[in-house]
Motif scaffolding. Structure first.
Motif, mmCIF file in Angstrom:
data_model
loop_
_atom_site.group_PDB
_atom_site.id
_atom_site.type_symbol
_atom_site.label_atom_id
_atom_site.label_comp_id
_atom_site.label_asym_id
_atom_site.label_seq_id
_atom_site.Cartn_x
_atom_site.Cartn_y
_atom_site.Cartn_z
ATOM 1 N N TYR A 179 0.843 -1.197 0.000
ATOM 2 C CA TYR A 179 0.000 0.000 0.000
ATOM 3 C C TYR A 179 0.879 1.248 0.000
ATOM 4 C CZ TYR A 179 -4.733 -1.825 0.465
ATOM 5 O OH TYR A 179 -5.947 -2.413 0.209
ATOM 6 N N ALA A 199 -5.090 -1.836 4.473
ATOM 7 C CA ALA A 199 -3.911 -2.634 4.131
ATOM 8 C C ALA A 199 -3.876 -3.929 4.929
ATOM 9 C CB ALA A 199 -2.649 -1.823 4.386
ATOM 10 N N ILE A 206 3.654 -1.272 3.985
ATOM 11 C CA ILE A 206 3.066 0.046 3.750
ATOM 12 C C ILE A 206 4.191 1.018 3.419
ATOM 13 C CG2 ILE A 206 1.856 2.003 4.804
ATOM 14 C CD1 ILE A 206 0.305 0.023 6.490
#
Length: 443
Positions: free
Chosen positions: A33, A56, A64
Motif C-alpha cells: 500500500y 492494508a 506500507i
C-alpha cells in the motif's frame, strides 16, 4: 469410451493441480500500500492514515510505503500518528519524496526503513508556537525526548535526532553549530544511517526493497477526510468559531433568517463534522451542543436567565470537548467570544435602531428634546405677569398668581412678603422674579 473419458478427466485434474501453484508466484501474490503524507501534519490526518492502515491489514498487504513530503506540523497530531505506527504489524517504509521536516522527520524515524530521493532532506524539528517563536522550556524538553525515543525505537543513533530538535548540539560536519538545527541531505542521512538508501523514483524503491513485482494499491483521502484535515487545523478552528459566533449574533438582530445565520450554522456544521470524521469528537459532544442550543432558545420564553446561562455553558463545553486539546480549544472559544462581543457592540452603536430583535431586547429610544421629550412643563405663558409674594423670597419662596401658588426664586435680592413681583424668566421648573417699581410698572 467411459474409460477414455475417465482418464481424460483425471489427466486434466492432475495438470490443473500442477499448474495452479505456479500460476501465482510469491512475488505476484505480494501487495503493498502506498499512502501519501503531504502538506501539514494535523489531527485530521490521523483518520486518513488509520483507515489506510486498516485497509492494508484487511487486504493482507505485505508492507506500507509512506510517501512523505511535508514541512512538518503539530506535535500532538504527530504523536498520535506515531502510536498508530507502533501498533501496526506490517513493515512501514518511509519514502521521503522531497522533505520531511519537523513533525515529518519525527514520523519518518518511527518507520522501519527510510529511503530518500537524491534531493531529499529531513530534520529541523524544533517546536514552534503559533506566534512563530520557539516553544517554552517544558514543551521543548518533551519534544527533544520524543525525537530521541523515536530514533532509538528504530535502532538509529539518537544524537542526530536530538540535534534536529536541539539547536545547541555541535555537529559542524553537518552544518549544525551552536544555534542551528540539524537538517540532513540524502547523502548525509545515508552516511549516519538515518536513511537505508537513495532512490530516484518509487519504482526504483520497489526494486530495492524487493517488491518490484508487487501489486501497488494507492490510497487517497476521501472528500470528508480532506475537509476534516482542513477544519481541524489549529489555525482554522478559531476562524470557524469566530464566523459561527458573529453570524449567529448578526442573525439574532435581523428580521427573518438570512445569510449571516446560514454562515454561522455552516461554520458550526463544518467544525463538528470535521472533528467527528477525524475521531476527535464523539456523538455525545453533538448531543450536548443540541441541548445547549435548545436551552438558549428556551431563554426567549422563560424568565430568570438560568436556561440561557446553562445553555451557553453547554455549547462552550461541547466545543471544548470536541477539540481534543482543552487548553487550545478554550483559547479558540475566547477569541470567538471576543470577536462576537466586538461585532455586537458595533451593531448596537451603528445599526441598533434598524434591527429587529435588538429593539425588543434593548430600549433604543432616547428621551431627549429632539425626540419631543421634556423633563418638566415649560410655562412660558407666565413671562411678564405680575404676582404677589406669599412668603419672603430668600431668594426662593412662593408667589400667588390668579389663585395659584407657584414656587419661584428672586434674581438674588431679598423680597419681603406681600410685595408685587414680575416674572422675568422661565427655565423649566425654575421661575425667576424681581420686584416691581413703586408705580407697579412692568419693565
Amino acid at each position: 469410451m467411459r474409460k477414455f473419458l475417465g482418464n481424460t478427466l483425471l489427466l486434466l485434474f492432475v495438470l490443473s493441480a500442477m499448474v495452479i501453484p505456479f500460476s501465482g508466484t510469491d512475488a505476484a501474490a505480494q501487495k503493498v500500500y502506498k499512502v501519501p503524507v503531504h502538506n501539514e501534519i494535523e489531527k485530521g490526518l490521523y483518520a486518513f492514515l488509520q483507515r489506510s492502515f486498516q485497509e492494508a491489514e484487511e487486504a493482507g498487504a505485505n508492507a506500507i510505503f509512506l510517501d512523505l513530503d511535508t514541512p512538518g506540523g503539530f506535535t500532538d497530531a504527530a504523536g498520535k500518528i506515531a502510536q498508530l505506527f507502533e501498533v501496526t504489524d506490517m513493515p512501514i517504509i518511509a519514502f521521503i519524496d522531497n522533505e520531511a521536516l519537523s513533525a515529518g522527520a519525527f514520523l519518518a524515524l518511527h518507520a522501519d526503513r527510510i529511503y530518500m530521493v537524491p534531493t531529499g532532506t529531513m530534520g529541523a524539528s524544533q517546536v514552534i508556537e503559533s506566534t512563530g517563536n520557539a516553544a517554552g522550556a517544558k514543551a521543548h524538553s518533551a519534544w527533544v525526548a520524543n525525537m530521541i525515543s523515536a530514533a532509538e525505537s528504530s535502532g538509529r543513533n539518537p544524537l542526530y535526532a536530538e540535534a534536529m530538535a536541539e539547536p545547541n548540539i555541535d555537529l559542524p560536519k553537518y552544518r549544525a553549530g551552536k544555534g542551528d538545527l540539524l537538517t540532513l541531505t540524502a547523502k548525509e542521512a545515508e552516511e549516519v544511517r538515518y536513511s537505508d538508501g537513495t532512490v530516484s523514483t518509487f519504482k526504483e524503491l520497489l526494486e530495492v526493497t524487493g517488491y518490484a513485482d508487487a501489486e501497488v494499491v494507492s490510497t487517497n483521502e476521501t472528500f470528508a477526510e480532506s475537509i476534516a484535515r482542513f477544519v481541524t487545523n489549529p489555525i482554522v478552528v478559531p476562524i470557524l468559531l469566530s464566523v459561527a459566533s458573529l453570524g449567529i449574533v448578526l442573525e439574532l438582530y435581523s428580521p427573518g433568517f438570512g445569510v449571516p445565520g446560514m454562515m454561522g450554522l455552516a461554520a458550526l456544521f463544518l467544525f463538528f463534522f470535521g472533528h467527528l470524521v477525524a475521531g476527535l469528537a464523539g456523538y455525545e459532544t453533538i448531543i450536548l451542543f443540541i441541548i445547549g442550543i435548545g436551552l438558549v432558545i428556551a431563554e426567549f420564553f422563560l424568565p430568570g436567565g438560568i436556561a440561557g446561562i446553562i445553555g451557553s455553558l453547554a455549547i462552550i463545553g461541547s466545543i471544548i470537548m470536541a477539540g481534543g486539546n482543552p487548553l487550545y480549544m478554550g483559547i479558540s472559544v475566547l477569541i470567538a467570544i471576543a470577536i462576537a462581543a466586538t461585532g455586537m457592540g458595533i451593531i448596537m452603536k451603528f445599526f441598533g435602531k434598524k434591527l429587529h430583535l435588538l429593539n425588543k431586547m434593548v430600549l433604543m429610544d432616547a428621551t431627549d428634546t429632539e425626540s419631543g421629550y421634556v423633563s418638566n412643563v415649560n410655562r412660558v405663558e407666565l413671562l411678564g405677569k405680575v404676582a404677589k409674594t406669599t412668603t419672603p423670597l430668600r431668594p426662593a419662596g412662593t408667589i400667588e398668581l390668579d389663585g395659584e401658588r407657584i414656587d419661584v426664586v428672586s434674581q438674588g435680592s431679598y423680597i419681603d412678603r406681600g410685595k408685587d413681583v414680575i416674572i422675568v424668566k422661565v427655565e423649566g421648573s425654575r421661575i425667576v422674579v424681581r420686584e416691581t417699581d413703586e408705580k407697579g410698572e412692568n419693565e
